[in-house]
Structures are given as C-alpha cells and as structure tokens.
Write a protein that holds these residues in place. Sequence first.
Motif, PDB file in Angstrom:
ATOM      1  N   LEU A 169      30.723  -2.782 -11.903  1.00 51.04           N
ATOM      2  CA  LEU A 169      32.319  -1.839 -11.635  1.00 51.04           C
ATOM      3  C   LEU A 169      32.345  -2.794  -9.998  1.00 51.04           C
ATOM      4  O   LEU A 169      33.498  -2.967  -9.565  1.00 51.04           O
ATOM      5  N   LYS A 170      31.726  -3.892  -9.707  1.00 47.54           N
ATOM      6  CA  LYS A 170      31.472  -4.824  -8.639  1.00 47.54           C
ATOM      7  C   LYS A 170      32.504  -5.690  -8.640  1.00 47.54           C
ATOM      8  O   LYS A 170      33.341  -6.060  -8.259  1.00 47.54           O
ATOM      9  N   ASN A 171      32.414  -6.805 -10.190  1.00 45.44           N
ATOM     10  CA  ASN A 171      33.036  -7.484 -10.839  1.00 45.44           C
ATOM     11  C   ASN A 171      34.330  -6.723 -11.112  1.00 45.44           C
ATOM     12  O   ASN A 171      35.349  -7.819 -11.013  1.00 45.44           O
ATOM     13  N   PHE A 172      34.749  -5.929 -11.312  1.00 47.32           N
ATOM     14  CA  PHE A 172      35.854  -5.424 -11.523  1.00 47.32           C
ATOM     15  C   PHE A 172      36.640  -5.200 -10.078  1.00 47.32           C
ATOM     16  O   PHE A 172      37.707  -5.011 -10.307  1.00 47.32           O
ATOM     17  N   GLY A 173      35.684  -5.126  -9.260  1.00 50.14           N
ATOM     18  CA  GLY A 173      36.573  -5.324  -7.924  1.00 50.14           C
ATOM     19  C   GLY A 173      36.990  -3.256  -7.806  1.00 50.14           C
ATOM     20  O   GLY A 173      37.669  -3.102  -6.552  1.00 50.14           O
ATOM     21  N   PHE A 174      36.002  -2.890  -8.160  1.00 54.85           N
ATOM     22  CA  PHE A 174      36.680  -0.694  -7.913  1.00 54.85           C
ATOM     23  C   PHE A 174      35.763  -1.030  -6.285  1.00 54.85           C
ATOM     24  O   PHE A 174      34.579  -1.111  -5.496  1.00 54.85           O
ATOM     25  N   ASP A 175      35.563   0.447  -5.812  1.00 47.96           N
ATOM     26  CA  ASP A 175      35.628   0.684  -4.258  1.00 47.96           C
ATOM     27  C   ASP A 175      34.510   1.387  -4.570  1.00 47.96           C
ATOM     28  O   ASP A 175      34.430   1.992  -5.585  1.00 47.96           O
ATOM     29  N   GLN A 176      33.636   1.122  -2.705  1.00 48.17           N
ATOM     30  CA  GLN A 176      32.812   1.774  -3.136  1.00 48.17           C
ATOM     31  C   GLN A 176      32.365   3.262  -3.803  1.00 48.17           C
ATOM     32  O   GLN A 176      31.701   3.458  -4.165  1.00 48.17           O
ATOM     33  N   GLU A 177      33.151   3.896  -2.831  1.00 49.98           N
ATOM     34  CA  GLU A 177      33.361   5.836  -3.444  1.00 49.98           C
ATOM     35  C   GLU A 177      33.177   6.010  -5.093  1.00 49.98           C
ATOM     36  O   GLU A 177      32.518   6.051  -6.161  1.00 49.98           O
ATOM     37  N   THR A 178      34.189   4.523  -6.213  1.00 39.53           N
ATOM     38  CA  THR A 178      34.286   4.929  -7.336  1.00 39.53           C
ATOM     39  C   THR A 178      33.060   4.127  -7.982  1.00 39.53           C
ATOM     40  O   THR A 178      32.569   5.081  -8.444  1.00 39.53           O
ATOM     41  N   ILE A 179      32.672   3.522  -7.013  1.00 42.36           N
ATOM     42  CA  ILE A 179      30.976   2.654  -8.341  1.00 42.36           C
ATOM     43  C   ILE A 179      30.030   3.896  -7.572  1.00 42.36           C
ATOM     44  O   ILE A 179      29.301   4.130  -8.866  1.00 42.36           O
ATOM     45  N   GLU A 180      29.649   4.333  -6.774  1.00 36.22           N
ATOM     46  CA  GLU A 180      28.837   5.609  -6.114  1.00 36.22           C
ATOM     47  C   GLU A 180      28.988   6.681  -7.112  1.00 36.22           C
ATOM     48  O   GLU A 180      28.611   7.185  -8.200  1.00 36.22           O
ATOM     49  N   LYS A 181      30.536   7.449  -8.214  1.00 34.65           N
ATOM     50  CA  LYS A 181      30.584   8.582  -8.899  1.00 34.65           C
ATOM     51  C   LYS A 181      30.266   7.743 -10.027  1.00 34.65           C
ATOM     52  O   LYS A 181      29.668   8.487 -11.113  1.00 34.65           O
ATOM     53  N   ARG A 182      30.897   6.990 -10.168  1.00 33.37           N
ATOM     54  CA  ARG A 182      30.795   6.239 -11.616  1.00 33.37           C
ATOM     55  C   ARG A 182      29.496   5.662 -12.096  1.00 33.37           C
ATOM     56  O   ARG A 182      29.072   6.175 -13.347  1.00 33.37           O
TER      57      ARG A 182
END
Lengths: 264, 274
Positions: free
Chosen positions: B102-115
Amino acid sequence: MSFFEGLKFRKVSSPIHDLDPRIKFVFVLVIFVLAVVFAEILPLLFLFILQLPFVLLARVGKQWLRSLKGAIFFAVLIFLMNFIVSFIYAGYVVTAQMIENAFTMTFRFIVLVSSFSIFFLTTSPDVLGLALEQSHIPYEFCFAFTTAVRFVPVLADEAQTIMDAQKARGLELEKGNFLKRVRNYIPILVPLIVNAIRRSLELAEAMESRAWGATKKRTNLYVLKPKREDYLLAFITVAILALAIYVKIFVPIPKITQILRISA
Amino acid sequence: MIEVKDLRFVYPNGVEALRGVSLKIEDGEFVAIMGQNGAGKTTLVKHFNGLLKPTKGDVYVDGVNTKDVSVATLARKVGYVFQNPDHQLFCESVEQEVAFALKNFGFDQETIEKRVSWALQLLGLTQYRQVSPFMLSGGERKRVALASVLAWDPKVVILDEPTIGQDYAQKEKLRQFIMQLRTQKKTVVIVTHDVEFVAECQPRIILMKNGKIVADGSAKEILTNPEVLLQASVIPPQITQTFHYLKDIGLPTNVIDVYEARETILEFLGETKK
Ligand SMILES: Nc1ncnc2c1ncn2[C@@H]1O[C@H](COP(=O)(O)OP(=O)(O)OP(=O)(O)O)[C@@H](O)[C@H]1O
Ligand SMILES: [Mg+2]
C-alpha cells in the motif's frame, strides 16, 4: 548474477571434467602462482593462451566468457587504479611504460579469474568434496565447503524469485536517490537471509536424522583414482613449472615497450 | 481482461517453458490452471503481471501490452500471491507486511489503516497484527502473504498453490473467500494441484502439459474426462471416480461434487425403488 553464472557447475562429461580434481587444482595453483610471480605481459599471455585448449576441450566457452564479462568491472578498476597511481607518482606525465604496467596488472587479474573459472566450471562440488576428503581433511570441513559451494547458485536463483515477489507488490528497485535505492534492497535481503538460515537449520536436522556423524570412518560410493589423462596433466604442470623457473632465472623477459624500441 | 497470443517463453538457461499458448480470460472469470509439475503454470501466470516478458508472442492486460509497462504499474491491477510466502515476508510485524504494498502504491495513511484492518479481518489474522510474520506457522504465513496482496484490492487476483499447507477449515474459508471475490466481479486465477478443491469451486479449467494447453473448459467437462486428465497427470476427484466405477449399475459418470452426487443418488434410488 552473471558473475555467479561463471562459477556454476553444469553436469556434462568432457576430458577436462573427468580429470582428477586434485591434479587440476595443482595445475590451477601453478598458473596462479606463476601469474603472480611474472610481472611481464609475455609470460602472462602465454599462461592465458595455455588455458584456451582447456576451455575448448571442456566446451564451457560460453560460461567462461560470461565469467570474464562479470570480471570486467574489476578489471577496469584495477587498470585505472594502477594507471592513476603511477601517473601521480611519475609527476603527471604519461608514458607507454606506465600503460603497459597498468595493462599487465589487469591482464594478470584476468588470467587468475579465467583459471579459477575453468576449475569451478569443470569440477562438480561433489567430486571436489571427495578430493578434499581423500586428502585427509576432516569430513566436517569438506562437507561445509561443498555445501557452501553448492548453495551459491541456489541462493542466486532465490534472490531472483524474491525480487520478483517484491516487484509484484509494487516495489521499484531503481527508484529514488542513492540512499533510497540501498534501502530498497532491504525487502530482498531480509527474506534471503532468513531463508538461508532456516534452510541451514532444516538441513542440519535432515542430516542428523540420516545419521550424520554416526561413525568416525565414513566410506564413499566413489573413489578417486588417477588415470592416464591425469598423469599427462601432472606432467604438463611439472613441465610448465620447470620452464617457468628456468626462464625466471636465466632469461631476461623484455617488455613490449622495449621490443618496440629495438625494432624501431 | 487478459489475452495471451501465441506465447512462447524460453528461460535464459535454454529451458523452453511455454511453447505457444493462446487464451483469453474475461472480466470476472474464475480460472484454475492445472497440470503436472514443470508444465509451465507458474511461468504462464508470471506473464500476467509482467514479471516475465514473452520471448515470442504477446500478453495483453486490460488492452495494454505487458511489454510496454513496468511490473509496478501492472501490479496495481494484477495481484499475484507467490507459491512460497517466505519469498516475500520481511517486516517486523504482520501489520507492516500488509501495509508494504500500500505504501509502495502511494495510498494515504488513513486508507492504509483501513485497508490493513480489512485485509487482516478477511483472512482471520487480526490477532496476529503485531506479531512477527516469522513466528507464524507455514499456513499462517501463506495467509499473511495473501492478505498483503488483497489489501490493495487488485482487479485480478492470481493465487499460486493457495491451498498448500492449509487445514480443512482454512481451505473452506479460502473457497468462500474466492466466491466473495467473484461477486465483486474480480477476475481470479488459481494455479493448483488440488483436484478436490477445484471440484468444489467449479471454475473454468485450463489443463497444461509441457508448455502447452491440452484442454480448456468447464470444471465438469474436464474433470469427467479421464483420458484428458491422465495426459496432464491429474486424476479425477474421488466422487467422479466412484461414479465412474458404478456406471455399470446405471449411474451417470459426469458428477464432480458432493452435493450433486447426493441428489443424483437419491434420484437413482427413487427410480430403482419404483
Ligand atoms: N527460473 C528458472 N530458470 C530456468 N528454468 C526454469 C525457471 N523456472 C522454471 N523453470 C523451468 O521451466 C519449466 C516450467 O516451470 P514452472 O515453474 O512454470 O512449472 P509449474 O507448472 O509451475 O510446476 P509446479 O507444479 O512444480 O509448480 C520447468 O521445466 C522448470 O524447470
Ligand atoms: Mg509452479
């Protein structure tokens, strides 16, 4: 990984592959020592040409070239280092002599790489282990040695798979500045090391469950016995050594620059 | 979604792993690739996300030729879970492992948490959130690897040997999970040797042998055709075998799953009673 390719043994049969590894090793060792002892281009050239029939007979030309290609980086480095040092030392002038010396050092390195590459390309780790064992080296060391050699290509393959797995999760190795790029390799190095350790532990358990070290005296399925070809190689080795000693003591070896000046 | 045209692939060491493969996988399809060891299954699916590029022929994903884009770009659409989870786990905790892509694809912090929470929940890994992946069992590591791919919600999910080392309950969960992916219109491709699992899921089956496709069709067609299966070193599911041996008493031979078997037998008994 191309450098590893050059050291990777492939099971084929040829007059060179079938030679006794001990004698082959002595032969390579003699080439090694001579390459270090002689600092002139002519004898080094002789040592290099001497190896060509071995490459041809063993039919490992492709892999041999690949390992030489893998060594190019270091060869260039050695050339530049030698050249620059003597350049500064001589007071910032360029002479043909300097170039020849730098070239000689580089060529020496290539001769060394080539001889070792031939040895490893034509000697299976198993036979090598056998040779060590029959030279009365403790079995534990022989085993550790052969296992290490055998696992180098396995590790190289595994590194490739891990790289693929991380790329599939969006890792881009060539992205970012230098520091970032180094950090990019963490996701590859960690699984590689963890797997290597895990595999060695598993290997240890598997070995012990197959009674590793149960008896002091181990017997072998194969026993090395020198053949006619081996005596021939031994003879060649001794002849080269004798010739080299004779030349070293009695014959002054001219440098290329000297030859050119004489003829000019 | 995925189109393969006369794909040939030769590994650098000269092994010809694929010798002319053509196929088309539509959006939302569920496909199982089966066949003997070394048939070229893994090699084929590695072409779907661009890890391998064709020696000859072309592979199109969503209309884009895989030769023209990077693996990272394709990976966003095509999630690939490797055969061996130990080839990708490297983080200190399961949570970070799942967040890596998720970090590699550049998602934001909030989305990462959720996913991450969503993916962990989905695969029953929530209690291991802070645990090191290396401390987990083989089957659990496999699930972490799966979660780490599903987390970015790719359109196509490729699973290489997903059932290996999973206990029965986990296998059943995996099956339900795949079905759930299908209702979300995801394309699912699995590579597997697990005939019973395939019989229960009933996907389209592509059978491979020596770098070629030998059969392509519905689970029912392929699994009830012993001659074709034998060619690819696959044996029919036990139910199918049982029905095959019982064909002399008048039972049909084209049954592959337990539910269907029950219905067929009840019907047959009803008939014989009369
Ligand atoms: N990295 C590689 N380098 C060289 N040859 C390879 C490589 N990977 C696979 N092969 C060869 O390609 C062929 C196909 O391999 P592949 O891994 O695609 O088979 P598979 O169908 O996935 O088998 P399995 O059921 O064992 O997973 C095999 O003959 C294998 O030896
Ligand atoms: Mg495979």
